[in-house]
Design an enzyme around this catalytic site. Structure first.
Site, PDB file in Angstrom:
ATOM      1  N   ASN A 264      -7.539  -3.693   0.429  1.00 42.36           N
ATOM      2  CA  ASN A 264      -6.673  -3.190  -0.644  1.00 42.36           C
ATOM      3  C   ASN A 264      -5.976  -1.896  -0.240  1.00 42.36           C
ATOM      4  O   ASN A 264      -6.574  -1.029   0.408  1.00 42.36           O
ATOM      5  CB  ASN A 264      -7.437  -3.032  -1.959  1.00 42.36           C
ATOM      6  CG  ASN A 264      -8.682  -2.172  -1.860  1.00 42.36           C
ATOM      7  OD1 ASN A 264      -9.348  -2.139  -0.843  1.00 42.36           O
ATOM      8  ND2 ASN A 264      -8.987  -1.479  -2.933  1.00 42.36           N
TER       9      ASN A 264
ATOM     10  N   ASN B 224      -1.694   3.152  -4.084  1.00 46.10           N
ATOM     11  CA  ASN B 224      -0.507   3.998  -4.067  1.00 46.10           C
ATOM     12  C   ASN B 224      -0.599   5.007  -5.204  1.00 46.10           C
ATOM     13  O   ASN B 224      -1.144   4.683  -6.271  1.00 46.10           O
ATOM     14  CB  ASN B 224       0.736   3.102  -4.239  1.00 46.10           C
ATOM     15  CG  ASN B 224       2.011   3.844  -3.906  1.00 46.10           C
ATOM     16  OD1 ASN B 224       2.563   4.571  -4.730  1.00 46.10           O
ATOM     17  ND2 ASN B 224       2.473   3.682  -2.694  1.00 46.10           N
TER      18      ASN B 224
ATOM     19  N   TYR C  98       0.250   3.919  -9.220  1.00 43.99           N
ATOM     20  CA  TYR C  98      -0.888   2.983  -9.198  1.00 43.99           C
ATOM     21  C   TYR C  98      -0.503   1.497  -9.197  1.00 43.99           C
ATOM     22  O   TYR C  98      -1.125   0.686  -8.537  1.00 43.99           O
ATOM     23  CB  TYR C  98      -1.794   3.231 -10.410  1.00 43.99           C
ATOM     24  CG  TYR C  98      -2.439   4.590 -10.482  1.00 43.99           C
ATOM     25  CD1 TYR C  98      -2.507   5.430  -9.366  1.00 43.99           C
ATOM     26  CD2 TYR C  98      -2.990   5.041 -11.670  1.00 43.99           C
ATOM     27  CE1 TYR C  98      -3.099   6.687  -9.448  1.00 43.99           C
ATOM     28  CE2 TYR C  98      -3.584   6.295 -11.763  1.00 43.99           C
ATOM     29  CZ  TYR C  98      -3.632   7.112 -10.643  1.00 43.99           C
ATOM     30  OH  TYR C  98      -4.222   8.338 -10.728  1.00 43.99           O
TER      31      TYR C  98
ATOM     32  N   GLU D  19      -6.515  -9.526  -0.935  1.00 36.24           N
ATOM     33  CA  GLU D  19      -6.123 -10.930  -0.728  1.00 36.24           C
ATOM     34  C   GLU D  19      -4.645 -11.032  -0.360  1.00 36.24           C
ATOM     35  O   GLU D  19      -4.247 -11.780   0.540  1.00 36.24           O
ATOM     36  CB  GLU D  19      -6.355 -11.753  -2.001  1.00 36.24           C
ATOM     37  CG  GLU D  19      -7.785 -11.792  -2.485  1.00 36.24           C
ATOM     38  CD  GLU D  19      -8.123 -10.708  -3.499  1.00 36.24           C
ATOM     39  OE1 GLU D  19      -7.778  -9.531  -3.266  1.00 36.24           O
ATOM     40  OE2 GLU D  19      -8.744 -11.052  -4.524  1.00 36.24           O
TER      41      GLU D  19
ATOM     42  N   CYS E 286      -8.174 -11.130  -8.873  1.00 35.53           N
ATOM     43  CA  CYS E 286      -7.416 -10.824 -10.090  1.00 35.53           C
ATOM     44  C   CYS E 286      -6.368 -11.907 -10.334  1.00 35.53           C
ATOM     45  O   CYS E 286      -6.084 -12.743  -9.461  1.00 35.53           O
ATOM     46  CB  CYS E 286      -6.764  -9.448  -9.977  1.00 35.53           C
ATOM     47  SG  CYS E 286      -5.287  -9.418  -8.955  1.00 35.53           S
TER      48      CYS E 286
ATOM     49  N   CYS F 238      -3.479 -12.112  -7.851  1.00 33.86           N
ATOM     50  CA  CYS F 238      -3.857 -12.727  -6.565  1.00 33.86           C
ATOM     51  C   CYS F 238      -4.047 -14.233  -6.697  1.00 33.86           C
ATOM     52  O   CYS F 238      -3.720 -14.979  -5.773  1.00 33.86           O
ATOM     53  CB  CYS F 238      -5.099 -12.060  -5.997  1.00 33.86           C
ATOM     54  SG  CYS F 238      -4.731 -10.427  -5.339  1.00 33.86           S
TER      55      CYS F 238
END
Ligand code: THU
Length: 134
Positions: A48, A51, A54, A61, A91, A94
């Site tokens: 992951n 940033n 966010y 993934e 999630c 993904c």
């Protein structure tokens, strides 16, 4: 072959765990790794990437899929996702992103400490896909 053997799933999960070392997660401090298996037996990993804005965060993934595509990888057979907790399932974003590359892609994830396997289609029934575009 719908799912991976348990040994093969565990091996892919181990590679996802190693990939989590390359997380960039200074905001959540939640490391996630992914390892993707292609039809020709190659493995591509991702972690992951967060940033300061966010919402721009990219999950492990999706990073792995970008890694594989950028390297010219062939069809995706499976993707494992790892975090240190007992459970982590991909999630919604993904699920949609994985499904784009194949409804039959096997997703390996942890549920209460056990490796679970589900296809992308099983994880996202009634998904939006190219057939919905008119
Ligand atoms: N995360 C993933 O990398 N994959 C998932 O399937 C769930 C969440 C990341 C995104 C963010 O960097 C952190 O976990 C906390 O949500």
């Amino acid at each position: 072959m719908k799912y991976l053997s348990e040994v093969h799933a565990a091996d892919l999960m181990e590679q996802a765990k190693v990939a989590s070392l390359y997380t960039y997660s200074p905001y959540s401090h939640f490391a996630v790794g992914a390892a993707l298996l292609t039809k020709d037996g190659k493995v591509y990993t991702g972690a992951n990437l967060e940033n300061a804005s966010y919402g721009l965060t990219i999950c492990a993934e999706r990073t792995a899929i970008g890694h594989a595509r950028a390297a010219g990888a062939g069809p995706i057979v499976a993707i494992a996702v790892w975090s240190a907790g007992e459970s982590l399932s991909p999630c919604g974003a993904c699920r949609q992103f994985i499904l784009e590359f194949g409804r039959d892609i096997v997703v390996v994830f942890k549920d209460r400490g056990q490796n679970i396997q589900k296809t992308a289609g099983e994880l996202l029934p009634f998904a939006f896909d190219e057939s919905d575009l008119i």
